[in-house]
Design a protein around this motif. Sequence first.
Motif, PDB file in Angstrom:
ATOM      1  N   HIS A 135       0.845  -1.188   0.000  1.00 16.44           N
ATOM      2  CA  HIS A 135       0.000   0.000   0.000  1.00 16.44           C
ATOM      3  C   HIS A 135       0.883   1.242   0.000  1.00 16.44           C
ATOM      4  N   ALA A 136       0.397   2.305  -0.579  1.00 17.17           N
ATOM      5  CA  ALA A 136       1.209   3.511  -0.763  1.00 17.17           C
ATOM      6  C   ALA A 136       1.489   4.242   0.542  1.00 17.17           C
ATOM      7  N   SER A 137       0.715   3.967   1.602  1.00 19.81           N
ATOM      8  CA  SER A 137       0.923   4.657   2.875  1.00 19.81           C
ATOM      9  C   SER A 137       2.171   4.142   3.580  1.00 19.81           C
ATOM     10  N   GLN A 138       2.569   4.856   4.633  1.00 21.96           N
ATOM     11  CA  GLN A 138       3.757   4.480   5.397  1.00 21.96           C
ATOM     12  C   GLN A 138       3.439   3.340   6.372  1.00 21.96           C
ATOM     13  N   ASP A 139       4.472   2.609   6.767  1.00 25.01           N
ATOM     14  CA  ASP A 139       4.329   1.525   7.733  1.00 25.01           C
ATOM     15  C   ASP A 139       4.334   2.130   9.138  1.00 25.01           C
ATOM     16  N   SER A 140       3.160   2.160   9.772  1.00 26.35           N
ATOM     17  CA  SER A 140       3.028   2.871  11.044  1.00 26.35           C
ATOM     18  C   SER A 140       3.682   2.150  12.206  1.00 26.35           C
ATOM     19  N   LEU A 141       4.122   0.902  12.031  1.00 24.68           N
ATOM     20  CA  LEU A 141       4.892   0.259  13.098  1.00 24.68           C
ATOM     21  C   LEU A 141       6.174   1.039  13.392  1.00 24.68           C
ATOM     22  N   ILE A 142       6.638   1.792  12.410  1.00 25.41           N
ATOM     23  CA  ILE A 142       7.832   2.620  12.620  1.00 25.41           C
ATOM     24  C   ILE A 142       7.551   3.701  13.668  1.00 25.41           C
ATOM     25  N   ALA A 143       6.305   4.190  13.708  1.00 22.32           N
ATOM     26  CA  ALA A 143       5.935   5.153  14.744  1.00 22.32           C
ATOM     27  C   ALA A 143       5.985   4.506  16.120  1.00 22.32           C
ATOM     28  N   GLY A 144       5.631   3.224  16.199  1.00 19.92           N
ATOM     29  CA  GLY A 144       5.744   2.503  17.459  1.00 19.92           C
ATOM     30  C   GLY A 144       7.191   2.344  17.887  1.00 19.92           C
ATOM     31  N   ASP A 145       8.074   2.075  16.929  1.00 20.68           N
ATOM     32  CA  ASP A 145       9.501   1.975  17.213  1.00 20.68           C
ATOM     33  C   ASP A 145      10.031   3.289  17.771  1.00 20.68           C
ATOM     34  N   LYS A 150      11.980   6.447  22.427  1.00 18.20           N
ATOM     35  CA  LYS A 150      11.892   7.676  23.214  1.00 18.20           C
ATOM     36  C   LYS A 150      11.708   7.380  24.699  1.00 18.20           C
ATOM     37  N   ASN A 151      11.025   6.262  25.020  1.00 16.14           N
ATOM     38  CA  ASN A 151      10.704   5.931  26.414  1.00 16.14           C
ATOM     39  C   ASN A 151      11.307   4.595  26.827  1.00 16.14           C
ATOM     40  N   ARG A 315      13.206  -4.299  15.096  1.00 16.76           N
ATOM     41  CA  ARG A 315      13.666  -3.811  16.401  1.00 16.76           C
ATOM     42  C   ARG A 315      12.492  -3.631  17.362  1.00 16.76           C
ATOM     43  N   LEU A 316      11.405  -3.060  16.877  1.00 18.51           N
ATOM     44  CA  LEU A 316      10.220  -2.880  17.716  1.00 18.51           C
ATOM     45  C   LEU A 316       9.717  -4.215  18.254  1.00 18.51           C
ATOM     46  N   LEU A 317       9.599  -5.216  17.362  1.00 25.42           N
ATOM     47  CA  LEU A 317       9.042  -6.507  17.757  1.00 25.42           C
ATOM     48  C   LEU A 317       9.948  -7.254  18.720  1.00 25.42           C
ATOM     49  N   ALA A 318      11.228  -6.900  18.772  1.00 24.97           N
ATOM     50  CA  ALA A 318      12.146  -7.521  19.727  1.00 24.97           C
ATOM     51  C   ALA A 318      12.070  -6.874  21.101  1.00 24.97           C
ATOM     52  N   HIS A 319      11.428  -5.702  21.204  1.00 25.79           N
ATOM     53  CA  HIS A 319      11.433  -4.938  22.450  1.00 25.79           C
ATOM     54  C   HIS A 319      10.085  -4.865  23.148  1.00 25.79           C
ATOM     55  N   ILE A 320       9.030  -5.329  22.538  1.00 26.01           N
ATOM     56  CA  ILE A 320       7.714  -5.159  23.138  1.00 26.01           C
ATOM     57  C   ILE A 320       6.930  -6.454  22.985  1.00 26.01           C
ATOM     58  N   PRO A 321       6.320  -6.968  24.067  1.00 22.68           N
ATOM     59  CA  PRO A 321       5.513  -8.188  23.926  1.00 22.68           C
ATOM     60  C   PRO A 321       4.389  -7.968  22.917  1.00 22.68           C
ATOM     61  N   THR A 322       4.298  -8.863  21.950  1.00 24.34           N
ATOM     62  CA  THR A 322       3.385  -8.693  20.822  1.00 24.34           C
ATOM     63  C   THR A 322       2.393  -9.840  20.783  1.00 24.34           C
ATOM     64  N   TYR A 323       1.124  -9.498  20.790  1.00 27.38           N
ATOM     65  CA  TYR A 323       0.046 -10.482  20.734  1.00 27.38           C
ATOM     66  C   TYR A 323      -0.703 -10.297  19.423  1.00 27.38           C
ATOM     67  N   MET A 324      -1.226 -11.405  18.874  1.00 27.45           N
ATOM     68  CA  MET A 324      -1.810 -11.373  17.535  1.00 27.45           C
ATOM     69  C   MET A 324      -3.083 -12.205  17.483  1.00 27.45           C
ATOM     70  N   ILE A 325      -3.952 -11.865  16.548  1.00 27.36           N
ATOM     71  CA  ILE A 325      -5.119 -12.702  16.240  1.00 27.36           C
ATOM     72  C   ILE A 325      -5.433 -12.505  14.764  1.00 27.36           C
ATOM     73  N   PHE A 326      -5.968 -13.546  14.140  1.00 24.71           N
ATOM     74  CA  PHE A 326      -6.246 -13.465  12.698  1.00 24.71           C
ATOM     75  C   PHE A 326      -7.526 -12.697  12.406  1.00 24.71           C
ATOM     76  N   ASP A 327      -7.596 -12.194  11.186  1.00 25.71           N
ATOM     77  CA  ASP A 327      -8.835 -11.728  10.581  1.00 25.71           C
ATOM     78  C   ASP A 327      -8.874 -12.334   9.183  1.00 25.71           C
ATOM     79  N   ASP A 328      -9.685 -11.813   8.282  1.00 28.06           N
ATOM     80  CA  ASP A 328      -9.889 -12.506   7.012  1.00 28.06           C
ATOM     81  C   ASP A 328      -8.644 -12.568   6.139  1.00 28.06           C
ATOM     82  N   HIS A 329      -7.933 -11.454   5.983  1.00 30.34           N
ATOM     83  CA  HIS A 329      -6.840 -11.426   5.009  1.00 30.34           C
ATOM     84  C   HIS A 329      -5.623 -12.249   5.431  1.00 30.34           C
ATOM     85  N   ASP A 330      -5.529 -12.609   6.702  1.00 30.73           N
ATOM     86  CA  ASP A 330      -4.476 -13.535   7.116  1.00 30.73           C
ATOM     87  C   ASP A 330      -4.658 -14.892   6.449  1.00 30.73           C
TER      88      ASP A 330
END
Length: 682
Positions: A135-145, A150-151, A315-330
């Motif tokens: 998709h043409a938009s930016q990857d917002s996970l970078i904002a999470g990183d 910062k904190n 880097r983000l995914l290595a530093h924060i506990p990440t939980y997931m669940i599927f929806d249709d496109h998975d």
Amino acid sequence: MLADILVGPILRRLTSQQLVLWWLSPFECSGEIRCYLNDKKNAIFIAALNSTNLTTFRVGEKAVVHLLDVSINFPVETYIEYDLLLTNPLEVKDNTRGLVDHVPHLIFGDCNRPSFIIQETITNLLHGSCRNPHHASQDSLIAGDRLVEKNLTDVEKRPALLMMSGDQIYADHVAGVTLYAIHQVITLLGLNDESFTDSNLAQQGITCGNELYQSRDQYFQRELLLPKSTSTATWFRSTFLKSTKQQNIFTSTYAHNHVMTFAENMAMYFLVWSQTLWQHVELEGFNVPGKYQAIHQQELAAIKNFVSGLHKVQRLLAHIPTYMIFDDHDVTDDWNLTAAWEQAAYQDPLAKRIIGNSLFAYWLCQGWGNDPKQFEGDFWREADLYQQQFETVQPASPQQENGLKGKFLEGSNQQDKFIDYLLKFSHWQYTLDSQPKLVVLDSRTRRWRSEHALDEPSGLMDWEALCELQQELIGHESILLVSPAPIFGVKIIEAIQRIATIAGQPLAVDAENWMAHPGAASTLLNIFKHPKTPQHFVILSGDVHYSFVYDVELRFRHHSPHIWQITSSGIKNQFPQPLITIFDRMNSWFYGPYSPLNLFTKRRSMRIKGRKLMLSTDAQGERPAGTQAKAEKLKLGHQRLQPKSGLGYLELNDDGSPHLIADLHCDGSRTVFIESNEELVP
């Protein structure tokens, strides 16, 4: 030469008693995990990787998925660093190396190792869904990183977790360049092959995955290979015209490059979470049909931009506990949307295999790490039978290559057996005993099928699953409830979906919402009304490719529970403009506080207010042109739907109610959802 860590590590389930890490290596790793208080040199915890805490699953000659589940006893709200010291068994000399040696970009600034902070009381978190690489938009996970960086050592401001609420991959909407990269990764890692002995592909002379990857009409034309069914297209057609027609089972408009095999699914996960494998593939050099040249160039540019930011995502995914669940496109668009779709899909061998392959990959890459104990016992024994058939298949020499095809064909039945087991499995939902308690719903595999017609939308959860949900809620004052699709959605869009359903086209508009099925809607709303259910419900959702927040209360109740519907979507996706603006205005016009249409909604006993939007930028973000101040706040009029890609950010008060609700954007700005006195959607 392949890196020792190809993907990850991803920090998954994390409590004061349990630490779960997921990663991919080209071999079965040995070594140890070490944890350090703050950044000190002496470890407070050392554990060897062995059969009691490390489980591996080989998916290819040079691809082994690792899940490390370690029992710990660590202090909460404390900055802790960790390291994996891994040994490559294929090298003779001692070559034990830490994470900074394997993946240098995994570390923030001057730190020596990645880190975590155990937060059993959730004061803030990140959440989102719908991450489409091209998709043409930016990857917002970078904002999470950026926020974590910062904190990093701040136990109050660092997010407690990342909740990814669906569509972590788009198995049904793949860029041509991504599919080309997927096929190169399959060859590079020697990912497991599979056979197609009883399907449309076999009738076209394609008997295995490797033959599929070599098909001349491989890119942008996969809809020609996908299965079809002969069924009544609509109620009108079946009643009055008495005719049937060939229909696509996989209904995605963008199915030109739909992934089909288990190997393709696995390779796609590897490519969306790590930059490493992209360094081994070419982005151009495959045949693109003339009419798709313009689309291909757009996708190519978007993918290059996506890959450039993957080191920050890793880097983000290595530093924060990440939980997931599927929806249709998975898995695929319209997955289990209607009983008629299920009937067509699961009766076709190829369609069933494609769905099963995506669910198989989901378990290995997403579901397994949410709560590993759910997949012990019978589940693991069934999965291991699949794995065992490949243990003797790996070639010791080029001369053995010719004998491999017969070997995997001989064992291919085990893949179908495991897929049968996966499709019957009913424990994808899970909880986290945090404060507030996190309850994550499976709204895909336990559907409440329509009692009226097979082609009407199914309820997102059946009666039994909803009863189990109610039991999870009793006794808690506050709940974080994760529903991939919003429970309280935008009413004008739901009305359009209802009209399409009446016209016999529920698949055309993805007519799946909680209110589409009378039984499921009534049962769910009664759960909110039950006197023993929590006083504070925060519902986190995605799916829709725009963001909004509703404040919900029961009418005619002095002590109504407070409900907040918080929807953040997408991480890398957007609803088309100006359509979303039109829907936003129509929703206010047709379902305002005094509209008589409110009397016809299933939610008429609810008082629902939509929050207004405020765009906020700070010194780290991009400010509007001509702005000299370090901070800028821009109220967006009466707008309620936020169409810009972003990552949800939520701060909670001590009682579990929201303190701050926002979307974070890659340019450093954020959209804040502010309370409004205007009632919108009864």
